[in-house]
Design an enzyme around this catalytic site. Structure first.
Site, PDB file in Angstrom:
ATOM      1  N   ASP A 109     -12.712 -32.624 -13.170  1.00 17.28           N
ATOM      2  CA  ASP A 109     -12.279 -33.149 -14.453  1.00 17.28           C
ATOM      3  C   ASP A 109     -11.263 -32.171 -15.031  1.00 17.28           C
ATOM      4  OD1 ASP A 109     -12.171 -34.668 -16.752  1.00 17.28           O
ATOM      5  OD2 ASP A 109     -13.866 -33.650 -17.680  1.00 17.28           O
ATOM      6  N   LYS A 145       5.146 -41.506 -33.656  1.00 17.71           N
ATOM      7  CA  LYS A 145       5.342 -40.541 -32.566  1.00 17.71           C
ATOM      8  C   LYS A 145       4.632 -41.087 -31.334  1.00 17.71           C
ATOM      9  CE  LYS A 145       1.311 -37.642 -33.586  1.00 17.71           C
ATOM     10  NZ  LYS A 145       0.840 -36.327 -34.012  1.00 17.71           N
TER      11      LYS A 145
END
Length: 1044
Positions: A379, A565
């Protein structure tokens, strides 16, 4: 009366929200079985507040269970797992055969004692592990919540609920979902507005309302539901999305929250994304099992040959069984117990290694698996928040700490060394007279650098979901700090660490976020002036949109501005045409920075009112809601003004790069499976040097159909030596239509990055790697979303902090930092595998030697089925006389740990399985046949008159040969090895006094006995010493070159 219900997860020590929960319909099931409680099929549900009589269905129990067995299945389960090994089943049948008088060869204890010893050791070991697992689960399940009633009380919450109320002044709360989706960001959650406006929580029981929730599913990123209040005038109907939910296995940041439970137990998304634990059997154990089958085949062949040489005379079928019993030592019963005890020693060594502190071994049955890993699946994200509070790092690859590195305006860029210029521009923008009022009129002329910088910083300070929280610092209390916006008491909570880093940066250059609630935001200028903005709409970031937006009204000027954004790939089509965006985004991405494009658009009051009406209507849709909402928002996203690019860097955990380099040099391919965004995952892969500088990266385009997947796979096939980056959605399409082709191409890649992976997808990838390659996999994770992957892998490693985590509890091994993985594999994994291989082959050699002697003895004496050694001799041979020296091989090592870490290429040799192969097995078989024959024929040749002298000469030579062979095999002497050798020899000499029934004690004391035993032992061992010396001299193994 408060109803106690077990929870799903131990709460974090630093998050102590007091959270009452309404459970009017969430009735506990009577048991864990779904069908018994009417839980056969998952269905949508309507949950009535305060009206339990309207309950439609029952819900499953809210408990977790990581145990492999329960009280009733423990003994049958352990025995089954033992007797499914071929040789354990064989020895059970062997021991049972001794109850038949015609087949009995000696005392019953010679067969039942070794078998019983093996089983007792195994049962005790499994019982200890099960008890530990039970206690860990009990600690988790003992956490409780309480129903909210008119006389209710508040306790910690860990259930899947609809968020109704919060005590926070800003009318919202943050929660961390690291145990669910692997992201440590704080997620913003909003309560249902009409229940938030109620005077008290107790009023929730007085209103007539209900929640409609979709059926339970594994999607952790979306939720569809509605909240309806019938007693209002008019009735209130609010849409519910993922923002209105409080998930199980999450941590709430602060305050009191009240919610209504909609899912429990097996319906929880964290549980639905977790697979059941499985009993892992090591590849080494399977190989040893295969060798024992070969030995059994040899046993049958030898028995048949013996009977054939008797010309099948008389009751030959009984003779076959007697020979099978006579030569039963060919299959060594002590092999299993020696290997199991060896694994316990290896596990103890891992736990006691001071260079990898905090490492825990939860599965002591597979330490040698660590020595043969071909694929490491890890991960990305970790839990930095807990790390900071417990002083114990809990990360996988990255710390999830962001540092602002770059502001790019197109014509000018500001790095870390030029931030003082940005600060001066911001300061001048707010100190110039009427600068804010004149700002809008300046848009028609070419803007100065100062105003452009100011607009960019202002946009960054507004377009986010960060909330400033004030805490007491010992000098100033919380209320006073909040009132005066004390800088020393302020901390930021946000749904992403990049959000926090951007807001912290705007603070460092003079524009500070000092306050925020659901409807407003306050900024402080360098001169101390407070700017007030009304939040009209927020469009949160989603994986599909790859952007977030906010519409605010400046209270000073009344202007309405839409700020946005997002990732460059989507923003490029939204902003006005420019010639620098694509090039500069590429440059910043190559530096390993996370790039965000910031833009704005001014709106008139009429434009906003029209948009709001369409937006509210779309949000109330139950069908295709997300599509309708996205369509309305996209009507605003046109011809926006490009303001700037921002670049932030994700700080790597300590020593990640050298650790990954070690793994790569060891021949291990690293795959990164993460729930993060594609851009984030790609940046991390570059920063961590998962992808080397001279390697290309192929970003797999999003595909939804078979045709698109086919075209993209063909494009990927044409590339060589490039890393692959693919999203979970595209991966699912490829595996559906082109599973074999995709896995074949992916396995050829030096590195693979899978982003936006669901927990079940991670487990599926692990399973496919195992099936397609036949290689061993190791999964590393730190969150609840990694549990399925960890349990599916051949070796699961959980990253564990000070408190227990779901990943580490479910893992086979737990480490405190990712960098410890290098030593765990290169040193402990390598040693465990090599030692296990040496130990198993030596135990087989020990058994074959005595079986060869028995075969020679029977052949000489007319193929009689008469045992050469009886009673205590046969038991003592494999226990007190040779057990300690043979078992001391678990302390042997070919190179020092420092050398193994310095030259990870040594690990690569193990991937081919050479320490234990058919070739090495055959060599040891030939050695055993040679030594057994020499000892037996030598004893028959040199004995003088009595048969008992044959037993004395051969048995003593056999014991000495075994001790010398251990000495011949050892590569690095340990003081315990010397003690084991001397102790075994002393035990044999001392026991001769009690063995007068089998051995002539007076004959042993003669010089004739001594020289005969010495001669036989030298002939059996000396040639092997010479061969070993010649081999090391002319064809030395790779490790010997490093030790010389």
């Amino acid at each position: 009366v408060a109803t106690e219900v077990p929870l799903m997860k131990v709460p974090s020590p630093h998050a102590a929200p007091r959270a009452p929960v309404m459970v009017p319909t969430a009735h506990q099931g009577c048991c864990g079985w779904s069908r018994c409680c009417g839980m056969g099929d998952f269905r949508p549900r309507t949950v009535w507040l305060g009206h339990p009589e309207k309950r439609e269905q029952r819900y499953p129990r809210n408990v977790i269970n990581n145990q492999k067995y329960n009280f009733f299945t423990f003994l049958p389960g352990v025995l089954f797992n033992q007797f499914k090994y071929f040789f354990n089943l064989y020895f059970l049948l062997l021991a049972c055969s001794q109850f038949v008088n015609e087949l009995r060869l000696g005392a019953l204890y010679t067969y039942w004692v070794p078998l019983g010893f093996v089983l007792i050791i195994t049962i005790v070991r499994e019982a200890v592990e099960e008890v530990r697992c039970f206690l860990r689960d009990k600690e988790v399940n003992s956490q409780i919540y309480s129903k909210l009633s008119t006389r209710g009380e508040n306790k910690r919450l860990k259930l899947y609920m609809i968020f109704l109320r919060t005590s926070e002044k800003n009318g919202s709360c943050f929660l961390r979902t690291d145990q669910l989706d692997g992201e440590t960001d704080w997620k913003l959650r909003l309560p249902v507005s009409c229940t938030q406006r109620l005077p008290t929580a107790a009023d929730l029981l007085q209103i007539r309302s209900y929640v409609y929730a979709e059926e339970p599913n594994i999607d952790i990123h979306n939720f569809i539901g509605t909240f309806t209040r019938e007693d209002g005038d008019p009735p209130v109907n609010e849409s519910l999305s993922i923002e209105n939910t409080l998930w199980a296995s999450t941590v709430i940041a602060s305050g009191t929250v009240v919610g209504v439970v909609v899912y429990t137990g097996k319906e929880l998304r964290s549980v639905m994304n977790t697979s059941n634990p499985r009993h892992k059997i090591g590849l080494f154990d399977l190989e040893v099992n295969c060798l024992t089958k070969i030995l059994f085949g040899a046993l049958v062949v030898v028995s048949l040959v013996m009977v054939a040489l008797q010309h099948f005379a008389g009751r030959w079928y009984l003779q076959i069984f007697r020979f099978l019993l006579l030569f039963s030592n060919i299959v060594p019963i002590s092999l299993r117990v020696n290997l199991d005890m060896g694994k316990m020693v290896f596990s103890w060594m891992i736990r006691k290694d001071s260079k990898i502190p905090g490492t825990v071994v939860r599965a002591s049955t597979i330490p040698e698996q660590l020595g043969r890993i071909s694929y490491l699946l890890t991960d990305k994200t970790g839990d930095v928040h807990e790390a900071l509070l417990t002083h114990s790092p809990v990360w996988t690859l990255t710390q999830n700490e962001m540092v602002f590195r770059r502001l790019h305006l197109g014509t000018v860029a500001y790095g870390m060394d030029s931030m003082d210029e940005v600060q001066s521009h911001v300061f001048s923008a707010y100190t110039q007279v009427n600068s804010l009022q004149n700002e809008s009129s300046a848009t028609k002329v070419r803007k100065t650098i100062s105003s452009r910088v100011h607009e960019a910083v202002k946009a960054i300070a507004l377009v986010h979901n960060v909330t400033p929280v004030y805490e007491s610092n010992g000098v100033t209390d919380q209320a006073e700090a909040e009132q005066h916006y004390e800088d020393t008491c302020r901390v930021y909570q946000a749904s992403s660490p990049d959000e926090v880093s951007l807001v912290q940066w705007t603070e460092s250059v003079g524009l500070t976020l000092v306050g925020r609630d659901q409807s407003s935001m306050q900024l402080r200028t360098p001169s101390g002036q407070i700017l007030n903005f009304t939040i009209l709409q927020i469009f949160p970031f989603t994986y599909e949109s790859k952007r977030m937006g906010i519409i605010v009204r400046d209270e000073t000027t009344g202007e309405i501005t839409f700020y946005m954004k997002g990732a460059d790939v989507v923003m490029a089509g939204i902003v006005q045409y420019n010639d620098w965006l694509e090039e500069e985004c590429g440059n910043m991405a190559r530096e390993g920075l996370r790039v965000l494009v910031v833009a704005k658009k001014s709106l008139t009051e009429e434009q906003y009112q029209d948009f709001e009406a369409r937006y509210v209507q779309a949000k109330l849709s139950v069908h295709d809601r997300s599509l309708k909402v996205a369509t309305v928002i996209e009507s605003l996203e046109m011809e926006m003004e490009l303001l700037c690019l921002t670049g932030v860097e994700d700080q790597l955990q300590a020593d990640v790069r050298p650790t990954l380099e070690i793994l790569r040099n060891a021949g291990i391919k690293v795959w990164m499976l993460t729930g993060d965004k594609l851009e984030t995952a790609t940046c991390t892969a570059k920063n961590a040097h998962l992808v080397t500088r001279n390697q290309d990266i192929h970003v797999f385009r999003p595909v939804t159909t078979r045709g698109e997947a086919h075209l993209e796979l063909n494009a990927f096939r044409r590339k060589h030596d490039c890393a692959l980056v693919i999203s979970g959605d595209s991966l699912e399409v490829c595996l559906k239509f082109y599973e074999y082709e995709f896995m074949e191409l992916a396995c050829q890649c030096p590195a693979v990055v899978c982003c936006r992976c669901a927990p079940t997808q991670k487990a599926q990838i692990v399973r496919l790697l195992q099936e397609r390659t036949g290689k061993l996999t190791c999964a590393v994770g730190d969150g609840g979303n990694d549990v399925s992957m960890i349990q599916e892998a051949d070796c699961g490693v959980g990253v564990e902090g000070k408190e227990g985590k779901q990943a580490s509890l479910a893992a086979d091994f737990s480490v405190s930092q990712f960098k410890h993985l290098g030593r765990l594999l290169m040193v402990h994994g390598r040693n465990s595998y090599k030692r296990s291989a040496a130990l198993s082959q030596f135990v087989i050699h020990r058994s074959l030697c005595i079986s060869t002697m028995q075969a020679v003895f029977s052949s000489v004496f007319y193929f009689a089925s008469v045992p050469l050694y009886q009673g205590f001799l046969i038991i003592g041979y494999s226990t007190i006389y040779t057990m300690f020296p043979v078992f001391s091989l678990v302390l042997d090592k070919d190179v020092k740990s420092e050398v193994a870490m310095l030259y990870p290429e040594l690990y690569k040799d193990l991937l081919k399985g050479r320490p234990l192969s058919f070739k090495t097995f055959l060599i040891w078989v030939l050695i055993s046949i040679y030594q057994g024959s020499i000892i037996m024929y030598g004893a028959l040749l040199l004995f003088e008159s009595e048969f008992v002298h044959i037993v004395a000469i051969s048995f003593t030579s056999l014991i000495l040969t075994e001790l010398l062979m251990v000495a011949l095999t050892v590569q690095t002497w340990h003081w315990l090895m010397i003690v084991a050798e001397l102790l075994s020899l002393a035990c044999y000499i001392a026991s001769l006094v009690f063995l007068h029934e089998f051995i002539d004690v007076y004959f042993i004391a003669t010089l004739s006995f001594v020289w005969k035993v010495t001669a036989i032992t030298l002939v059996s061992c000396l040639p092997l010493y010479i061969l070993k010396y010649l081999r090391r001299r002319f064809s030395p193994p790779s490790y010997s070159k490093l030790t010389s």
